[in-house]
Scaffold this motif. Structure first.
Motif, PDB file in Angstrom:
ATOM      1  N   TYR A  56      -3.349   7.824  -4.568  1.00  0.00           N
ATOM      2  CA  TYR A  56      -2.345   6.903  -5.084  1.00  0.00           C
ATOM      3  C   TYR A  56      -2.922   5.494  -5.144  1.00  0.00           C
ATOM      4  O   TYR A  56      -3.504   5.013  -4.176  1.00  0.00           O
ATOM      5  N   PHE A  72      -1.770   1.523  -5.845  1.00  0.00           N
ATOM      6  CA  PHE A  72      -0.548   0.712  -5.897  1.00  0.00           C
ATOM      7  C   PHE A  72      -0.695  -0.449  -6.878  1.00  0.00           C
ATOM      8  O   PHE A  72      -1.796  -0.781  -7.309  1.00  0.00           O
ATOM      9  N   HIS A  94      -4.476  -6.316  -3.527  1.00  0.00           N
ATOM     10  CA  HIS A  94      -4.942  -6.586  -2.166  1.00  0.00           C
ATOM     11  C   HIS A  94      -4.051  -5.995  -1.079  1.00  0.00           C
ATOM     12  O   HIS A  94      -4.521  -5.682  -0.001  1.00  0.00           O
ATOM     13  N   ASP A  95      -2.761  -5.824  -1.371  1.00  0.00           N
ATOM     14  CA  ASP A  95      -1.847  -5.345  -0.323  1.00  0.00           C
ATOM     15  C   ASP A  95      -2.183  -3.928   0.135  1.00  0.00           C
ATOM     16  O   ASP A  95      -1.846  -3.540   1.238  1.00  0.00           O
ATOM     17  N   GLN A  96      -2.801  -3.134  -0.743  1.00  0.00           N
ATOM     18  CA  GLN A  96      -3.057  -1.742  -0.365  1.00  0.00           C
ATOM     19  C   GLN A  96      -4.346  -1.572   0.420  1.00  0.00           C
ATOM     20  O   GLN A  96      -4.661  -0.464   0.836  1.00  0.00           O
ATOM     21  N   LEU A  97      -5.101  -2.664   0.619  1.00  0.00           N
ATOM     22  CA  LEU A  97      -6.277  -2.556   1.469  1.00  0.00           C
ATOM     23  C   LEU A  97      -5.816  -2.494   2.917  1.00  0.00           C
ATOM     24  O   LEU A  97      -4.789  -3.054   3.275  1.00  0.00           O
ATOM     25  N   THR A  98      -6.605  -1.824   3.755  1.00  0.00           N
ATOM     26  CA  THR A  98      -6.192  -1.677   5.149  1.00  0.00           C
ATOM     27  C   THR A  98      -6.155  -3.017   5.858  1.00  0.00           C
ATOM     28  O   THR A  98      -5.403  -3.210   6.790  1.00  0.00           O
ATOM     29  N   GLY A  99      -7.000  -3.962   5.410  1.00  0.00           N
ATOM     30  CA  GLY A  99      -7.034  -5.274   6.063  1.00  0.00           C
ATOM     31  C   GLY A  99      -7.834  -5.262   7.356  1.00  0.00           C
ATOM     32  O   GLY A  99      -7.916  -6.270   8.027  1.00  0.00           O
ATOM     33  N   ALA A 146      -9.724   0.468  -4.494  1.00  0.00           N
ATOM     34  CA  ALA A 146      -8.615   1.326  -4.049  1.00  0.00           C
ATOM     35  C   ALA A 146      -8.786   2.732  -4.629  1.00  0.00           C
ATOM     36  O   ALA A 146      -8.573   3.730  -3.939  1.00  0.00           O
ATOM     37  N   SER A 206     -11.518   4.508  -2.756  1.00  0.00           N
ATOM     38  CA  SER A 206     -11.096   4.950  -1.415  1.00  0.00           C
ATOM     39  C   SER A 206     -10.335   6.259  -1.484  1.00  0.00           C
ATOM     40  O   SER A 206     -10.446   7.078  -0.589  1.00  0.00           O
TER      41      SER A 206
END
Lengths: 574, 252, 220
Positions: free
Chosen positions: A92, A94, A98-103, A159, A162
């Motif tokens: 998936y 999104f 950047h929000d979907q990176l684990t951080g 993303a 990944s």
């Protein structure tokens, strides 16, 4: 064939746990064959994102609202399989890059390896798979970069890498390009098309139908939580256009339909989807077209003379890190709707921040009428120039839309009854009256963006700067913002729009300024600027589809309005 | 203020867990030592290790900036107001600095110096990822490790976003240099968008994490995991025994 | 190849099966609070704590406001999540800025735990209750902090508070008493303000983005 369908959903109903009465999926049934490429289209709020989430199990497991119906995804029963189980089958991507990176990872390589580490894959195999997937999406050379340092397009491809590393069968992409510039969007679409060629099953939801429709083999039109049309892209888009469904119909389809309506092409021939196909239909009709009568296509409204003039005099700006974002830029803006175009990094946003003094020029000066921005605080310049940023979430914080829209007007110190009138007017213009008592952060991104624009409109400044006003809007939202800009310029305000949306610029700009490397590359009316595709391509601006179709069909000096173009080609047909 | 500096000295080459257990053990041990000279002996040994590892230059400034204000406060509060003060070392008009308080202050300062130096050494020679990988391999929840790493990354990220929010609100006429009341309101208008935006982002992130095996049970792989050999095992045991010995002496 | 289904008024009778939409409303058990959503929330809470502290300096406000994130996560995701946020805030600050903050991880954890429990008991459902909660949190913070400060650091914080403590001691208080007195002078405003700000922030989070705990702990 249907027995070995990869996905089979049967009369699914769903509502989010916070609003159990508002049903977002209504009797959705769907089967997807292995290797298919399905596009989801429809207005915002139609349930497209929710359907994507269903395929990955986020609905009903992460969003644990009421759910009815059955779904089998690659042999997993949705009611018992966890999101983690489904991740082996569904990858998936999104909307927000950047929000979907684990951080939690400091390199692109580690980020792509994260899932495989969690699944306990042996280290050597992880390294091999990650390298391969990064190459597949074309970011192998960025493996050691910090993920935060990637552009939006690179981030979306990370993303994708990944999830590809987990070897899924289905790729679900929810608006993967809506927050990207055209170049980044094109790179992502190319990778998606390549994945489909390799045999992946693709489900893509996007407002940018024109860019991916030629790759899809099936389109689903969704409205009010239901699938209302389902078929091959040409048939569905033709159906949507004829029924005037609230979706953006690509220009080739629009022109093709018009040619059929006027009898120039047989009605039974499928409509064109791409620029090339449309040009092929048009070119035999041109005949011995005489060059256009002079200036017939100049924009009707060039804007009433503005009350305030913004002058940038040979300005340069050097950021702390040493990046020279503006380099001797010289421009005077005084009336109408000026669209600033150019690729990311060309200096558009830096210029915008100079117009209200958020940034001060390192060299040269910016004058708002006679005010030198270096000598005044931002709060003072805000009396003259209102600026709405691209990301509405950087500014929304009040508990109701009404209070939010009033924030700027109150800051400027207008009397209470004037604030009330301005707010009321802005709410009406941006179609927010029904939402005025709602909490802004509960609204869709499209509506939040309109709230942010409304809060700047309500400041009633003579100059408005709008950064990507049309991003994330659906077709009705785009039309609404276009009307707003036309009205504001007719009132004598100067509107400066920074945009990647060449369709918007084509329809509403009275003047286009194209930036490249911190200086002005082109400056003129839309038809002048879009007639120079070669120069535009150096800053990665693609002229609007109409211009490209006309150029490909060999029409000299084409007008930018579809109706006028067809009028020139088929002058005799009503 | 202090972060990983690449290198290949003997401290860089040790396992992260080894360094952590020594930092923790020494820091705890000095709090059990009753006399200032004992504590400062430990400080001297740690300082020697630092110098031997070629890291002294990097540590002097950060250690000093934290220790100095502590030192001044201790000298005043303990020197003037320690209830055990009987011997005066220095009189300045009406105030008298007591010897007992100053000695106690020196003891506490030595303990602080130990904590600072040992942990700075750990952080200077270990990446956060190596540390969480090491801890996860020794049984600490990998979710906890994720939260530590993500928090370290988010702090600068949110500071960057707070600048974007500041620009956005100023563009709508917000004045950040007004009266106290205005500045309190400004605080709310800056923090609000920051929080809401971050929470909405965290919802997307939670889904992405879940789809990337965040809750997976069973063995995990850690690419950053370092060798944990005999030397490391011995060193960890020694660190543990050192603390137990100090505890034993204290209790007896 | 095109399948079309009715739209608008013609589609009014596509209704869900009976019983659809009925959901239980109960606080999740303590162990069920540490979901993936909560783990994603914790680093955000840490970030809010730190950025709150930085913004205070930018705006030159006479407060700390560095526990907003801890209270916030406790209120919307439960005591356990609040406690972990508090703990991690000090671990992260300890390893990136100042190791002397490490022992105060205990204080931060108790603040988060306290905020979560107060929320569970309905103490975040109205403004007066939130103010009471703020004072309770202040008490918790002082009772945990003072012993750490006295036993580990000889009553010294290494910050401006030391001057206040010195002033109390100069007027005859013992060192221990001065630590408590300085706390009671500074903390009530700071913790009440932090708690109120966390409350307003929590309330403005759309229902859709709240964990199940936060859908029940706050006013509708």
């Amino acid at each position: 064939m249907t027995n070995d369908a990869l996905v089979r959903i049967d009369s699914a109903f769903f509502a989010y746990p916070s609003e159990p009465d508002q049903i977002v999926l209504r009797d959705v049934s769907l089967t997807l064959e292995e290797g298919s490429f399905t596009g989801l289209i429809g207005p915002s709020g139609a349930g497209k994102t929710t359907l994507c989430r269903l395929l990955a199990g986020f609905v009903p497991h992460h969003f644990d609202g009421p759910f009815a119906g059955t779904a089998a995804i690659d042999g997993h029963d949705l009611s018992t399989a966890t999101i983690g189980d489904l991740a082996a089958s569904v990858g998936y991507v999104f909307e927000s890059p950047h929000d979907q990176l684990t951080g939690a990872n400091t390199t692109v390589f580690d980020e792509a390896a994260y899932a495989l580490e969690n699944l306990g894959i042996p280290a050597e195999e992880i390294r091999g798979r990650v390298r391969e997937c990064l190459e597949t999406v074309g970011i192998g050379h960025l493996a050691d970069r910090h993920p935060q340092a990637l552009s939006g397009g690179q981030c979306q491809r990370l993303a994708l890498a990944s999830v590809l590393a987990m070897r899924p069968k289905i790729l679900v992409l929810d608006e993967p390009t809506s927050q990207l510039d055209p170049l980044g969007a094109e790179e992502v679409v190319q990778v998606i098309a390549r994945m489909h060629d390799r045999g992946f099953t693709v489900v893509l939801c996007s407002q940018d139908i024109a860019s991916y429709a030629p790759h899809a083999d099936r389109l689903l039109l969704m409205e009010e939580g239901r699938i209302t049309a389902d078929g091959d892209p040409r048939s569905v888009l033709r159906h949507a256009a004829e029924r005037e469904a609230p979706v953006a119909i690509p220009e080739p389809v629009r022109i093709g339909l018009e040619l059929r309506r006027r009898g120039a092409v047989a009605d039974t021939v499928p409509v064109p989807l791409s620029v090339v196909e449309a040009a092929v239909e048009l070119s035999p009709l041109i005949g011995d077209l005489t060059p256009a009568p002079a200036k017939e296509d100049e924009p009707v409204a060039s804007g009433a003379a503005g009350t305030v003039t913004v002058r940038a005099e040979r300005i340069a700006h050097v950021y702390d890190g040493g990046v020279r974002a503006l380099d001797g830029l010289e421009v005077t803006l005084d009336r109408g709707c000026v669209c600033l175009l150019g690729q990311n990094g060309s200096g558009k946003s830096t210029l915008a921040k100079h117009l209200n003094g958020l940034l001060k020029p390192t060299e040269g000066q910016v004058l708002i009428d006679d005010l030198d921005t270096r000598a005044h605080r931002v709060a003072q310049l805000a009396q003259q120039v209102g600026l709405a940023f691209q990301n509405p979430d950087d500014q929304l914080f009040k508990r109701t839309v009404e209070e939010e829209v009033a924030f700027g007007a109150k800051n400027l110190g207008h009397p209470a009854d004037r604030v009330r009138r301005l707010v009321d007017d802005a709410l009406t213009r941006l179609d927010l009256q029904q939402l005025r008592h709602r909490n802004p952060s509960e609204l869709s991104l499209a509506a939040r963006k309109r709230v942010a624009v409304a809060s700047v409109v309500a400041m009633d400044t003579p100059v408005l700067v709008l950064d990507e006003p049309t991003g994330a809007q659906d077709a009705p939202g785009n039309a609404l913002l276009g009307r707003l800009v036309d009205e504001l310029t007719a009132e004598g305000k100067l509107v400066i729009a920074i945009t990647h949306d060449v369709e918007f610029a084509r329809l509403h700009a009275t003047r286009i300024v194209v930036l490249a490397q911190g200086t002005v590359l082109l400056d003129g009316t839309p038809s002048e600027v879009f007639a120079q595709p070669g120069t535009l391509s150096t800053t990665f601006v693609l002229p609007p589809a109409v211009a490209r179709i006309a150029a490909a069909a060999g029409i000299p000096q084409p007008p930018l309005a579809t109706e006028q173009l067809l009028g020139r080609v088929l002058p005799t047909v009503p | 203020m202090i972060g990983y500096a690449p290198g290949d000295g003997f401290l860089h080459r040790r396992n992260a867990v080894t360094k952590l257990s020594w930092a923790a053990s020494l820091s705890a041990t000095v709090f059990l030592m009753p006399e200032a000279w004992m504590v400062w002996t430990v400080v001297a040994l740690v300082a020697l290790t630092t110098a031997a590892g070629g890291l002294a230059r990097r540590l002097i400034r950060p250690t000093w900036t934290i220790l100095l204000p502590f030192g001044i406060s201790l000298a005043v509060l303990q020197g003037l107001f320690n209830p055990d003060n009987t011997t005066t070392v220095l009189s300045l008009g009406p105030v008298a600095f007591g010897l007992e308080g100053i000695v106690h202050g020196v003891l506490i300062l030595g303990r602080l110096a130990t904590v600072l130096l040992t942990f700075f050494l750990l952080l200077l020679t270990t990446t956060p990822k190596q540390l969480t990988a090491g801890l996860a391999a020794r049984g600490v929840s990998p979710r906890f490790g994720y939260a530590i790493l993500a928090a370290i990354e988010f702090v600068p990220d949110m500071q960057r976003r707070s600048q974007a929010v500041l620009a956005s609100q100023q563009a709508r006429g917000l004045d950040v240099k007004g009266s106290l009341g205005q500045r309190v309101k400004a605080f709310a208008s800056l923090l609000g968008p920051l929080i809401t935006g971050a929470l909405i982002a965290s919802d997307t992130r939670a889904m992405a994490l879940e789809a990337r095996g965040f809750s997976a049970r069973g063995e995990r792989t850690h690419l950053a995991l370092e060798r944990y050999g005999t030397v490391d095992r011995t060193a960890v045991w020694t660190a543990g025994l050192l603390f137990l010995a100090a505890l034993g002496l204290k209790v007896l | 190849m095109l399948t079309v289904r009715p739209t608008g008024q013609d589609a009014a009778d596509y209704n869900p099966p009976p019983g659809f939409g009925v959901q239980a409303h109960r606080f999740p058990a303590l162990k069920a609070q540490l979901t993936t959503r909560a783990w994603a929330l914790i680093p955000i809470g840490v970030g809010i704590n730190v950025v709150g502290g930085v913004l205070v300096t930018t705006l030159r406000l006479p407060l700390y406001l560095d526990t907003i994130g801890t209270v916030l996560t406790g209120v919307i995701a439960g005591p356990l999540v609040g406690a972990v946020t508090g703990l991690l805030t000090n671990l992260v600050l300890g390893v990136t800025a100042n190791p002397t903050l490490l022992p105060y991880a205990v204080t931060s954890a108790f603040i988060g735990l306290g905020a979560g429990c107060l929320a569970r008991w309905g103490m975040f459902r109205s403004v007066p209750r939130v103010i009471v909660s703020g004072l309770v949190i202040m008490l918790i913070a002082t009772l945990v902090t003072a012993p750490i400060s006295i036993f580990l650091f000889g009553g010294v914080a290494g910050t401006g508070v030391d001057a206040v403590r010195g002033a109390f001691a100069a007027f005859g208080s013992s060192l221990v008493a001065s630590v408590f007195q300085s706390s009671f002078l500074v903390e009530p405003f700071d913790k009440t303000a932090s708690t109120l700000l966390a409350f307003y922030a929590a309330k403005s989070i759309p229902m859709r983005f709240r964990p199940p705990f936060g859908r029940l702990s706050l006013p509708r």
